[in-house]
Every structure is written in structure tokens, then in C-alpha cells.
Design a protein around this motif. Structure first.
Motif, PDB file in Angstrom:
ATOM      1  N   ALA A 157       0.824  -1.213   0.000  1.00 43.19           N
ATOM      2  CA  ALA A 157       0.000   0.000   0.000  1.00 43.19           C
ATOM      3  C   ALA A 157       0.859   1.264   0.000  1.00 43.19           C
ATOM      4  O   ALA A 157       0.360   2.351  -0.293  1.00 43.19           O
ATOM      5  CB  ALA A 157      -0.927   0.010   1.215  1.00 43.19           C
ATOM      6  N   LEU A 158       2.151   1.117   0.343  1.00 48.76           N
ATOM      7  CA  LEU A 158       3.060   2.266   0.336  1.00 48.76           C
ATOM      8  C   LEU A 158       3.699   2.350  -1.044  1.00 48.76           C
ATOM      9  O   LEU A 158       4.743   1.764  -1.309  1.00 48.76           O
ATOM     10  CB  LEU A 158       4.126   2.108   1.428  1.00 48.76           C
ATOM     11  CG  LEU A 158       3.597   1.985   2.858  1.00 48.76           C
ATOM     12  CD1 LEU A 158       4.745   1.755   3.826  1.00 48.76           C
ATOM     13  CD2 LEU A 158       2.815   3.232   3.257  1.00 48.76           C
ATOM     14  N   VAL A 159       3.052   3.070  -1.927  1.00 51.38           N
ATOM     15  CA  VAL A 159       3.463   3.117  -3.328  1.00 51.38           C
ATOM     16  C   VAL A 159       4.675   4.036  -3.484  1.00 51.38           C
ATOM     17  O   VAL A 159       4.692   5.152  -2.962  1.00 51.38           O
ATOM     18  CB  VAL A 159       2.306   3.619  -4.216  1.00 51.38           C
ATOM     19  CG1 VAL A 159       2.739   3.718  -5.668  1.00 51.38           C
ATOM     20  CG2 VAL A 159       1.102   2.696  -4.064  1.00 51.38           C
ATOM     21  N   GLY A 160       5.684   3.565  -4.206  1.00 55.26           N
ATOM     22  CA  GLY A 160       6.845   4.403  -4.495  1.00 55.26           C
ATOM     23  C   GLY A 160       8.140   3.646  -4.329  1.00 55.26           C
ATOM     24  O   GLY A 160       8.289   2.834  -3.403  1.00 55.26           O
ATOM     25  N   ARG A 161       9.092   3.911  -5.251  1.00 61.41           N
ATOM     26  CA  ARG A 161      10.392   3.260  -5.197  1.00 61.41           C
ATOM     27  C   ARG A 161      11.523   4.276  -5.109  1.00 61.41           C
ATOM     28  O   ARG A 161      12.667   3.970  -5.404  1.00 61.41           O
ATOM     29  CB  ARG A 161      10.589   2.382  -6.439  1.00 61.41           C
ATOM     30  CG  ARG A 161       9.613   1.228  -6.542  1.00 61.41           C
ATOM     31  CD  ARG A 161       9.753   0.274  -5.372  1.00 61.41           C
ATOM     32  NE  ARG A 161      11.095  -0.288  -5.270  1.00 61.41           N
ATOM     33  CZ  ARG A 161      11.606  -0.797  -4.168  1.00 61.41           C
ATOM     34  NH1 ARG A 161      10.905  -0.778  -3.045  1.00 61.41           N
ATOM     35  NH2 ARG A 161      12.825  -1.303  -4.152  1.00 61.41           N
ATOM     36  N   SER A 162      11.216   5.487  -4.701  1.00 62.70           N
ATOM     37  CA  SER A 162      12.252   6.503  -4.534  1.00 62.70           C
ATOM     38  C   SER A 162      13.158   6.111  -3.369  1.00 62.70           C
ATOM     39  O   SER A 162      12.762   5.314  -2.505  1.00 62.70           O
ATOM     40  CB  SER A 162      11.612   7.864  -4.255  1.00 62.70           C
ATOM     41  OG  SER A 162      10.871   7.818  -3.040  1.00 62.70           O
ATOM     42  N   PRO A 163      14.381   6.664  -3.316  1.00 61.55           N
ATOM     43  CA  PRO A 163      15.274   6.354  -2.177  1.00 61.55           C
ATOM     44  C   PRO A 163      14.624   6.646  -0.837  1.00 61.55           C
ATOM     45  O   PRO A 163      14.798   5.886   0.115  1.00 61.55           O
ATOM     46  CB  PRO A 163      16.482   7.258  -2.438  1.00 61.55           C
ATOM     47  CG  PRO A 163      16.505   7.447  -3.916  1.00 61.55           C
ATOM     48  CD  PRO A 163      15.072   7.489  -4.335  1.00 61.55           C
ATOM     49  N   ALA A 164      13.869   7.742  -0.744  1.00 61.40           N
ATOM     50  CA  ALA A 164      13.235   8.102   0.523  1.00 61.40           C
ATOM     51  C   ALA A 164      12.216   7.043   0.940  1.00 61.40           C
ATOM     52  O   ALA A 164      12.122   6.680   2.120  1.00 61.40           O
ATOM     53  CB  ALA A 164      12.557   9.462   0.408  1.00 61.40           C
ATOM     54  N   MET A 165      11.448   6.512  -0.008  1.00 62.60           N
ATOM     55  CA  MET A 165      10.445   5.500   0.318  1.00 62.60           C
ATOM     56  C   MET A 165      11.085   4.146   0.600  1.00 62.60           C
ATOM     57  O   MET A 165      10.614   3.389   1.455  1.00 62.60           O
ATOM     58  CB  MET A 165       9.425   5.381  -0.818  1.00 62.60           C
ATOM     59  CG  MET A 165       8.448   6.535  -0.879  1.00 62.60           C
ATOM     60  SD  MET A 165       7.520   6.736   0.670  1.00 62.60           S
ATOM     61  CE  MET A 165       6.502   5.268   0.673  1.00 62.60           C
ATOM     62  N   ARG A 166      12.176   3.838  -0.107  1.00 60.95           N
ATOM     63  CA  ARG A 166      12.872   2.583   0.182  1.00 60.95           C
ATOM     64  C   ARG A 166      13.438   2.592   1.602  1.00 60.95           C
ATOM     65  O   ARG A 166      13.391   1.592   2.313  1.00 60.95           O
ATOM     66  CB  ARG A 166      13.980   2.341  -0.844  1.00 60.95           C
ATOM     67  CG  ARG A 166      13.465   1.937  -2.219  1.00 60.95           C
ATOM     68  CD  ARG A 166      14.530   1.228  -3.027  1.00 60.95           C
ATOM     69  NE  ARG A 166      15.690   2.071  -3.261  1.00 60.95           N
ATOM     70  CZ  ARG A 166      15.843   2.874  -4.309  1.00 60.95           C
ATOM     71  NH1 ARG A 166      14.878   2.943  -5.218  1.00 60.95           N
ATOM     72  NH2 ARG A 166      16.926   3.593  -4.467  1.00 60.95           N
ATOM     73  N   GLU A 167      13.972   3.729   2.013  1.00 64.73           N
ATOM     74  CA  GLU A 167      14.500   3.855   3.367  1.00 64.73           C
ATOM     75  C   GLU A 167      13.372   3.713   4.393  1.00 64.73           C
ATOM     76  O   GLU A 167      13.519   3.038   5.423  1.00 64.73           O
ATOM     77  CB  GLU A 167      15.197   5.203   3.527  1.00 64.73           C
ATOM     78  CG  GLU A 167      15.592   5.569   4.952  1.00 64.73           C
ATOM     79  CD  GLU A 167      16.572   4.599   5.582  1.00 64.73           C
ATOM     80  OE1 GLU A 167      16.577   4.486   6.818  1.00 64.73           O
ATOM     81  OE2 GLU A 167      17.324   3.939   4.834  1.00 64.73           O
ATOM     82  N   LEU A 168      12.226   4.346   4.116  1.00 62.50           N
ATOM     83  CA  LEU A 168      11.087   4.263   5.029  1.00 62.50           C
ATOM     84  C   LEU A 168      10.603   2.829   5.168  1.00 62.50           C
ATOM     85  O   LEU A 168      10.389   2.334   6.285  1.00 62.50           O
ATOM     86  CB  LEU A 168       9.957   5.163   4.537  1.00 62.50           C
ATOM     87  CG  LEU A 168       8.626   5.053   5.302  1.00 62.50           C
ATOM     88  CD1 LEU A 168       8.801   5.465   6.756  1.00 62.50           C
ATOM     89  CD2 LEU A 168       7.543   5.892   4.633  1.00 62.50           C
ATOM     90  N   THR A 169      10.400   2.124   4.057  1.00 63.26           N
ATOM     91  CA  THR A 169       9.869   0.763   4.118  1.00 63.26           C
ATOM     92  C   THR A 169      10.858  -0.199   4.772  1.00 63.26           C
ATOM     93  O   THR A 169      10.466  -1.112   5.498  1.00 63.26           O
ATOM     94  CB  THR A 169       9.482   0.253   2.720  1.00 63.26           C
ATOM     95  OG1 THR A 169      10.598   0.390   1.829  1.00 63.26           O
ATOM     96  CG2 THR A 169       8.306   1.033   2.163  1.00 63.26           C
ATOM     97  N   SER A 170      12.153   0.014   4.534  1.00 62.88           N
ATOM     98  CA  SER A 170      13.160  -0.829   5.168  1.00 62.88           C
ATOM     99  C   SER A 170      13.143  -0.649   6.681  1.00 62.88           C
ATOM    100  O   SER A 170      13.159  -1.623   7.447  1.00 62.88           O
ATOM    101  CB  SER A 170      14.547  -0.481   4.613  1.00 62.88           C
ATOM    102  OG  SER A 170      15.555  -1.156   5.324  1.00 62.88           O
ATOM    103  N   ARG A 171      13.082   0.596   7.111  1.00 61.26           N
ATOM    104  CA  ARG A 171      13.038   0.881   8.551  1.00 61.26           C
ATOM    105  C   ARG A 171      11.733   0.361   9.163  1.00 61.26           C
ATOM    106  O   ARG A 171      11.722  -0.162  10.276  1.00 61.26           O
ATOM    107  CB  ARG A 171      13.177   2.388   8.747  1.00 61.26           C
ATOM    108  CG  ARG A 171      13.389   2.849  10.185  1.00 61.26           C
ATOM    109  CD  ARG A 171      13.689   4.333  10.210  1.00 61.26           C
ATOM    110  NE  ARG A 171      13.745   4.866  11.545  1.00 61.26           N
ATOM    111  CZ  ARG A 171      14.804   4.831  12.341  1.00 61.26           C
ATOM    112  NH1 ARG A 171      15.922   4.264  11.916  1.00 61.26           N
ATOM    113  NH2 ARG A 171      14.774   5.353  13.558  1.00 61.26           N
ATOM    114  N   LEU A 172      10.635   0.513   8.418  1.00 60.01           N
ATOM    115  CA  LEU A 172       9.323   0.059   8.901  1.00 60.01           C
ATOM    116  C   LEU A 172       9.327  -1.453   9.128  1.00 60.01           C
ATOM    117  O   LEU A 172       8.834  -1.934  10.152  1.00 60.01           O
ATOM    118  CB  LEU A 172       8.258   0.447   7.883  1.00 60.01           C
ATOM    119  CG  LEU A 172       6.790   0.226   8.256  1.00 60.01           C
ATOM    120  CD1 LEU A 172       5.907   1.190   7.462  1.00 60.01           C
ATOM    121  CD2 LEU A 172       6.338  -1.197   7.980  1.00 60.01           C
TER     122      LEU A 172
END
Length: 412
Positions: free
Chosen positions: A84-99
């Protein structure tokens, strides 16, 4: 392998498997060890058939219950998981990894981000990937509830505790027992409420309004705010001890202007949802995508969602065009930087009224990028790394701000 090893291996293959351990009377300790490792129950030999049947029935009932809960958990995860967290930008990759890392623990999480960035979506994803996913996810928006009602809403109340309390009522904290309580806009709360929330975090218990006894609860707290919470603490508007309790792990949700490379995927995602509710499916033109990517979205992802839904509902053709997306020009980033020969209207107006917030932000961006370019000899890779943006985002900002690397890279 021995029995305990078999139990461990079986539960690795099928975590919902209900195991009943048979043991001799003299080895009760091994049965207790099995229970600690995940066995459902144990029975000592010799035993009667009726005793075994009762344990099997109980095990089957638990299996059925877990199956039903699993269906709900799978549905929740499908709707609110990382997909549901759409996006593959560096900022979103960092967020999903931390999440993903924090979701596995029971640590309290503080989600920070501007309005419209999707903080509740992040909180739901934390719950969906946690061991609590089969239990309730209970959201509460502190900004939407009056101060007088918030305490009763969260902690519950006794019958007659106040005018209108015609019966006792459990609060949202108790409703979330075993699961996750999402407290949105936590900085909007009053000091008295913050004190009671702190007690719940520290003691793992709640006291209903009008009652003297406490109720134990097992709840994971995920809180969110769109304010600078550290400033709120310094200004004495938010309790410092509560801040430290909430800020065990911080998840920062980036504003959309910092991840414009995600706009095409987000727009397609929202259009797909709109098409599912419409008899006339639409598609995005490349010119519309380019138009959207030239905008800084002060309302963030929520604004993009509204724009796409509006365009899908009101456009006459099958293809969505730039003119189907009426956006506020004052917030647009598509305007080239000012020149001496032809100052922009915004620059002309600023001489009489002072710069707007958007103009101030733009000037700060221009100055930061120009200084970084000078420091790194026009090495765009190193500049992007220093400014914590992707190369694509950096180049787009430079193009918008009319900055060009000397000798340079003329990608379009």
C-alpha cells in the motif's frame, strides 16, 4: 530427532498447527518445556479417552479461531501492508526498510510527516507486519475530538461519571488490547491528557473516568504528528517525558515534493482505484504525467489522490490530459528561474509584499544546490548524496531553478 525438535520443526512449517504432547507422569517438566516452545497442551499417560477427546476438541476450536483471525489478518495485510506504500524513490525505500525492521518488535513508534503524506497508512503497515496483525488496529484522531471527550473516548468511563454517561463504556485503549492503538495528531492534546497517556505507557493499564480501579492492557502505541514535536517540547506545550516514551523509534514520511519520481506510480495507483468504481475507465497521458511532476503538491499524496479522482470523474475523453488537472499555479515548480531581462510576476510582486513561503523555499533550494555544486566541482552524484535526494530529483530541481552545471550534463 527428539520430540521437542520435532515440535519446533513442525511449527516452523505450520505456525498455526496445534500440538498436544503425550508424556509420562514423571516427565512433566518436558511437557512444560514443550508448552513454552509452542505446544497447545499436554496429557500425561495413562489417560482416559474422554480426556484426550476434550483436549483435541479444544485444539480444533483454537485452530478454527486462528483460521478466522488469519483471514481477517490476511485481508488487512493485503490492504494495508507494504504494497500500500506506493513508491520506489530512495526516501520510500529507506522508510519501508526501517518500517519492516521496527514492525517485528513491540517498540513504540512515532510517525512524523506533513499533513497528507500518509502517516496512518504507515501506522497500518507497521501493524500489518507485526506479531499483533491478527488483533485490532484502532485509530483515534486527537484533533477531531474535543478535549473534554478525548479522555473518555480513549480510557472509557463508568456509568454516571458525567452527564450523559448512562452506562459504563470501554475506551479505545481497551478495544485495542492485544493489538495496536494509533494516536494521530498527538501534539494536539492537553497536558492533563498527556499525563494519563504517559501512565498507560509506563504501567500498561488504564483507569476509566469515574472509576478507582485500573484495567491491565497489552497495547502497542503508534503515535503521529504533523508538527515539530521537539519544538512543542521546548515551548512546554508537550510533555518531555511523554515525548521520550513515544519517540523510541521514529518513522519520517517524506513529503511528495521530496519524491516526485514516485508521482507516476502514485497517479496510476489512484487512477486504477478510480477506474474500479467507474463504468468508463480512463488512462493517463504522458503529458499529464509530466504536468503533475512539475508541481510541488503542498497537500502531498492526499492532494494527488484528489486530483486524480476529480480528473477521472470529470474528464470527457478516455485519456487524461494536463488540462484535466487544475492545480494552484502559486505552488507550481514548473516556472523557470527569474532573469534580469524578464522578472517573473512573483518576483515583481515580492518587491511590494515580501516573498511568499513558496518563494522563500525556492530561494533556499536554489542557494543550497548552488553552494553544493560549487563545493563538489559540479559532480552531480556527490551533490545528490550530500543533499539526500536522488539524481533524478536533483536534476529536476536544477532545471526548475534554472541552474545548469558548467560544462555540463544536458540531460532532459
Amino acid at each position: 530427532m527428539d520430540g521437542l525438535t520435532l515440535l519446533t520443526k513442525a511449527l516452523e512449517v505450520s505456525p498455526r498447527l496445534q500440538v498436544i504432547v503425550m508424556t509420562a507422569f514423571g516427565s512433566i517438566q518436558s511437557a512444560v518445556d514443550a508448552m513454552r516452545q509452542g505446544a497447545f497442551d499436554y496429557i500425561t499417560k495413562p489417560f482416559k479417552e474422554v480426556e484426550l477427546r476434550l483436549r483435541v476438541e479444544n485444539a480444533l476450536e483454537k485452530a478454527r479461531m486462528l483460521s478466522q483471525m488469519g483471514l481477517f489478518a490476511d485481508e488487512f495485510n493485503e490492504r494495508h501492508g507494504l504494497s500500500a506504500l506506493v513508491g520506489r524513490s530512495p526516501a520510500m525505500r529507506e522508510l519501508t526498510s526501517r518500517l519492516q525492521r521496527v514492525a517485528q518488535s513491540d517498540a513504540t513508534v512515532l510517525v512524523q510527516g506533513e499533513s497528507g503524506t500518509g502517516k496512518e497508512l504507515v501506522a497500518r503497515a507497521v501493524h500489518a507486519h507485526s506479531r499483533r496483525k491478527s488483533k485490532p488496529f484502532v485509530p483515534v484522531n486527537c484533533a477531531a475530538i474535543s478535549e473534554t471527550l478525548l479522555e473518555s473516548e480513549l480510557f472509557g468511563h463508568a456509568k454516571g461519571a458525567f452527564t450523559g454517561a448512562v452506562r459504563a463504556r470501554r475506551g479505545l485503549v481497551e478495544e485495542a488490547d492485544g493489538g495496536t492503538l494509533f494516536i494521530d495528531e498527538v501534539t494536539e492534546t492537553a497536558p492533563a491528557f498527556q499525563s494519563k497517556l504517559l501512565r498507560t505507557l509506563q504501567e500498561g493499564e488504564v483507569r476509566r473516568v469515574g472509576e478507582s480501579t485500573t484495567v491491565k492492557v497489552d497495547v502497542r502505541i503508534v503515535a503521529a504528528t504533523n508538527r515539530d514535536i521537539e519544538l512543542e517540547v521546548r515551548e512546554k506545550r508537550f510533555r518531555q517525558d511523554l515525548y521520550y516514551r513515544l519517540n523510541v523509534v521514529t518513522l519520517r514520511v517524506p513529503p511528495l515534493r521530496e519524491r516526485l519520481e514516485d508521482v507516476p506510480a502514485l497517479a496510476e495507483h489512484f487512477l486504477k482505484r478510480a477506474n474500479a468504481r467507474s463504468p468508463r475507465p480512463k488512462r493517463l497521458s504522458q503529458s499529464a504525467v509530466d504536468h503533475l511532476m512539475g508541481y510541488n503538491f503542498p497537500g502531498n499524496v492526499r492532494e494527488l489522490e484528489n486530483l486524480v479522482e476529480q480528473a477521472a470523474a470529470l474528464s470527457e475523453g478516455e485519456e487524461l490530459l494536463p488540462e484535466d488537472f487544475p492545480m494552484r499555479p502559486s505552488a507550481s515548480m514548473a516556472v523557470s528561474g527569474p532573469t534580469e531581462a524578464s522578472p517573473t510576476p512573483a518576483a515583481t510582486d515580492a518587491t511590494t509584499r515580501g516573498p511568499t513561503l513558496a518563494e522563500s523555499v525556492e530561494e533556499a533550494e536554489r542557494r543550497a544546490i548552488a553552494q553544493a555544486l560549487e563545493r563538489h566541482g559540479m559532480d552531480l552524484g556527490r551533490v545528490a548524496e550530500e543533499l539526500s535526494v536522488s539524481s533524478t530529483t536533483l536534476w529536476r530541481k536544477m532545471k526548475r531553478l534554472n541552474l545548469r552545471p558548467l560544462g555540463g550534463d544536458h540531460r532532459e
